[in-house]
Design a protein around this motif. Structure first.
Motif, short mmCIF file in Angstrom:
data_model
loop_
_atom_site.label_atom_id
_atom_site.label_comp_id
_atom_site.label_asym_id
_atom_site.label_seq_id
_atom_site.Cartn_x
_atom_site.Cartn_y
_atom_site.Cartn_z
N ALA A 75 10.57 -20.02 8.80
CA ALA A 75 9.82 -20.68 9.88
C ALA A 75 9.64 -22.16 9.54
CB ALA A 75 8.47 -19.99 10.07
N GLU A 76 9.32 -22.40 8.28
CA GLU A 76 9.15 -23.79 7.80
C GLU A 76 10.43 -24.60 7.98
OE1 GLU A 76 7.01 -23.48 3.94
OE2 GLU A 76 8.58 -24.91 3.34
N GLN A 77 11.58 -23.90 7.87
CA GLN A 77 12.87 -24.59 7.95
C GLN A 77 13.41 -24.66 9.37
OE1 GLN A 77 15.13 -22.44 5.00
NE2 GLN A 77 14.28 -23.67 3.33
N GLY A 78 12.57 -24.27 10.34
CA GLY A 78 12.94 -24.47 11.74
C GLY A 78 13.69 -23.31 12.38
N ALA A 79 13.66 -22.11 11.76
CA ALA A 79 14.30 -20.95 12.39
C ALA A 79 13.38 -20.36 13.45
CB ALA A 79 14.60 -19.89 11.33
N ARG A 80 13.98 -19.63 14.39
CA ARG A 80 13.19 -18.84 15.35
C ARG A 80 13.03 -17.46 14.73
NH1 ARG A 80 16.53 -21.73 18.85
NH2 ARG A 80 18.11 -20.11 18.67
N ILE A 81 11.79 -17.04 14.55
CA ILE A 81 11.52 -15.84 13.74
C ILE A 81 10.99 -14.69 14.59
CG2 ILE A 81 10.15 -14.91 11.81
CD1 ILE A 81 11.99 -17.07 10.87
N ALA A 82 11.47 -13.48 14.29
CA ALA A 82 10.85 -12.25 14.79
C ALA A 82 10.52 -11.40 13.57
CB ALA A 82 11.79 -11.48 15.72
N VAL A 83 9.28 -10.91 13.48
CA VAL A 83 8.92 -10.04 12.36
C VAL A 83 8.64 -8.63 12.87
CG1 VAL A 83 8.04 -11.80 10.77
CG2 VAL A 83 6.49 -10.81 12.46
N VAL A 84 9.06 -7.66 12.06
CA VAL A 84 8.90 -6.24 12.42
C VAL A 84 8.23 -5.51 11.27
CG1 VAL A 84 10.14 -4.10 12.97
CG2 VAL A 84 11.03 -6.29 13.81
N GLY A 85 7.27 -4.66 11.60
CA GLY A 85 6.66 -3.73 10.63
C GLY A 85 6.25 -2.49 11.41
N ARG A 86 5.86 -1.44 10.71
CA ARG A 86 5.46 -0.24 11.47
C ARG A 86 4.11 -0.43 12.14
NH1 ARG A 86 6.31 3.35 6.32
NH2 ARG A 86 5.36 1.41 5.64
N ASP A 87 3.23 -1.17 11.49
CA ASP A 87 1.86 -1.35 11.98
C ASP A 87 1.82 -2.56 12.94
OD1 ASP A 87 -0.79 -2.22 12.26
OD2 ASP A 87 -1.35 -1.46 10.28
N ALA A 88 1.58 -2.28 14.23
CA ALA A 88 1.64 -3.34 15.25
C ALA A 88 0.55 -4.40 15.03
CB ALA A 88 1.51 -2.73 16.64
N ASP A 89 -0.65 -3.98 14.61
CA ASP A 89 -1.73 -4.96 14.40
C ASP A 89 -1.39 -5.90 13.25
OD1 ASP A 89 -3.15 -3.87 16.44
OD2 ASP A 89 -4.39 -2.58 15.14
N LYS A 90 -0.88 -5.29 12.17
CA LYS A 90 -0.50 -6.11 11.00
C LYS A 90 0.63 -7.09 11.41
CE LYS A 90 1.63 -5.11 6.51
NZ LYS A 90 2.11 -4.00 5.64
N ALA A 91 1.54 -6.63 12.25
CA ALA A 91 2.65 -7.49 12.70
C ALA A 91 2.10 -8.66 13.53
CB ALA A 91 3.66 -6.68 13.51
N ALA A 110 2.36 -12.63 12.61
CA ALA A 110 2.95 -13.61 13.53
C ALA A 110 1.97 -14.76 13.76
CB ALA A 110 3.32 -12.94 14.85
N ALA A 111 0.68 -14.42 13.92
CA ALA A 111 -0.33 -15.47 14.14
C ALA A 111 -0.42 -16.37 12.92
CB ALA A 111 -1.68 -14.82 14.45
N ALA A 112 -0.38 -15.77 11.73
CA ALA A 112 -0.47 -16.57 10.50
C ALA A 112 0.76 -17.47 10.33
CB ALA A 112 -0.62 -15.65 9.29
N LEU A 113 1.93 -16.97 10.78
CA LEU A 113 3.15 -17.78 10.66
C LEU A 113 3.14 -18.94 11.64
CD1 LEU A 113 5.69 -14.83 10.25
CD2 LEU A 113 5.28 -16.63 8.56
N GLY A 114 2.42 -18.75 12.77
CA GLY A 114 2.27 -19.83 13.75
C GLY A 114 3.50 -19.98 14.62
N GLY A 115 3.46 -20.94 15.52
CA GLY A 115 4.60 -21.21 16.39
C GLY A 115 4.87 -20.07 17.34
N ASP A 116 6.14 -19.86 17.65
CA ASP A 116 6.52 -18.85 18.65
C ASP A 116 7.05 -17.58 18.01
OD1 ASP A 116 5.87 -20.62 20.64
OD2 ASP A 116 7.88 -21.53 20.61
N VAL A 117 6.47 -17.19 16.89
CA VAL A 117 6.99 -16.01 16.19
C VAL A 117 6.75 -14.76 17.04
CG1 VAL A 117 6.70 -14.55 14.15
CG2 VAL A 117 6.67 -17.03 13.92
N VAL A 118 7.82 -13.96 17.17
CA VAL A 118 7.74 -12.70 17.92
C VAL A 118 7.40 -11.59 16.93
CG1 VAL A 118 9.11 -11.04 19.26
CG2 VAL A 118 9.48 -13.50 19.56
N ALA A 119 6.52 -10.65 17.33
CA ALA A 119 6.14 -9.56 16.41
C ALA A 119 6.33 -8.22 17.09
CB ALA A 119 4.68 -9.72 16.01
N ALA A 120 6.72 -7.21 16.30
CA ALA A 120 6.84 -5.86 16.85
C ALA A 120 6.37 -4.84 15.83
CB ALA A 120 8.29 -5.58 17.22
N GLY A 121 5.71 -3.80 16.32
CA GLY A 121 5.32 -2.67 15.49
C GLY A 121 6.22 -1.50 15.79
#
Ligand SMILES: NC(=O)c1ccc[n+]([C@@H]2O[C@H](COP(=O)([O-])OP(=O)(O)OC[C@H]3O[C@@H](n4cnc5c(N)ncnc54)[C@H](OP(=O)(O)O)[C@@H]3O)[C@@H](O)[C@H]2O)c1
Length: 238
Positions: free
Chosen positions: A26-42, A46-57
């Motif tokens: 994210a710091e290097q300018g990539a568009r990020i999507a993060v996935v984990g089993r727990d949707a809240d944790k995801a 995403a909020a902590a990473l900031g920007g337009d990070v997409v998250a999925a549980g």
């Protein structure tokens, strides 16, 4: 050889080494999507990473769920996955389900990533899958996880020849300071980390950012495919 403006899906990017990897990209300018089993944790990650990070549980071993998620993304240039399970059971206490759970979490999840994302990727895309030292140095009572880590390394080599020019590599971490390791070390994790660190040539446990740096190499080096990159402070040498 950069991730700037590239779309990177980090499966297991919601904590530990995967989160550190998502943060570096994210710091290097990539568009990020993060996935984990727990949707809240995801969502929190995403909020902590900031920007337009997409998250999925979702569970990456669930091909339909992963397919639906990836299909909704505008682009997938690189996939990095940190999923895995190390069930504790001596061989006489294992059954098909225990072995299956270890394989699903690491090998079947990797299979799903490749089957779903490879057709969406440009020729310079890549996959990076996480194994572990148990592939080579197993511990008693952990055979399902050991064979799953070895299998995912083999799977990466198989995919490197099948999906080329898309690159596929394995990352084999030693001991890294994440919540999972701290929990495994029992009531006094600091003492456990120090003890473990002293048994390694570099004299300390690794930091998640050091894995992120290694993943960056695998994702961006355009002539590296089919390898297992061991990042373990020399642990396997002693
Ligand atoms: N830490 C170490 O010392 C060490 C050493 C060698 C190997 N490893 C391996 O490195 C990987 C990451 O470990 P870590 O210490 O960074 O642990 P971690 O903080 O628990 O990270 C694991 C990540 O993967 C996600 N995840 C796990 N299974 C999943 C699944 N089936 N589908 C989707 N997401 C899944 C987790 O989110 P949810 O919990 O929400 O699913 C989390 O985001 C693991 O495969 C582990 O076996 C760790």
């Amino acid at each position: 050889m950069s991730v700037k403006d590239r779309s990177v899906v980090v499966v297991g990017g919601t904590s530990g080494m995967g989160y550190a990897t998502a943060a570096l990209f994210a710091e290097q300018g990539a568009r990020i999507a993060v996935v984990g089993r727990d949707a809240d944790k995801a969502a929190q990650a995403a909020a902590a990473l900031g920007g337009d990070v997409v998250a999925a549980g979702l569970d990456a071993a669930d091909a339909d769920a992963l397919g639906e998620f990836m299909g909704g993304l505008a682009a997938v240039d690189h996939v990095v996955s940190f999923t895995g399970l190390q069930p504790a059971a001596r061989v006489g206490d294992t059954d098909h389900e225990i072995f299956g759970s270890a394989f699903d979490a690491r090998v079947w999840a990797a299979r799903n990533c490749c089957a779903i994302a490879a057709p969406m990727m440009p020729p310079d895309g890549s996959f990076t899958f996480c194994s572990g030292l148990s592939a080579i140095r197993p511990r008693p009572g952990r055979s399902p996880g050991a064979v799953a880590t070895a299998a995912v390394e083999s799977f990466c080599r198989a995919m490197a020849v099948e999906l080329a020019p898309i690159r596929v590599n394995a990352l084999c971490p030693g001991a890294f300071d994440t919540e999972v390791l701290r929990r495994a070390l029992g009531p006094d994790p600091e003492a456990g980390l120090a003890r473990l660190g002293n048994s390694i040539p570099l004299g300390r446990i690794g930091q998640p950012e050091e894995i992120a740096h290694a993943v960056q190499f695998l994702v961006t080096n355009t002539y590296t495919t089919g390898i297992t990159l061991r990042v373990d402070g020399g642990a396997l040498l002693v």
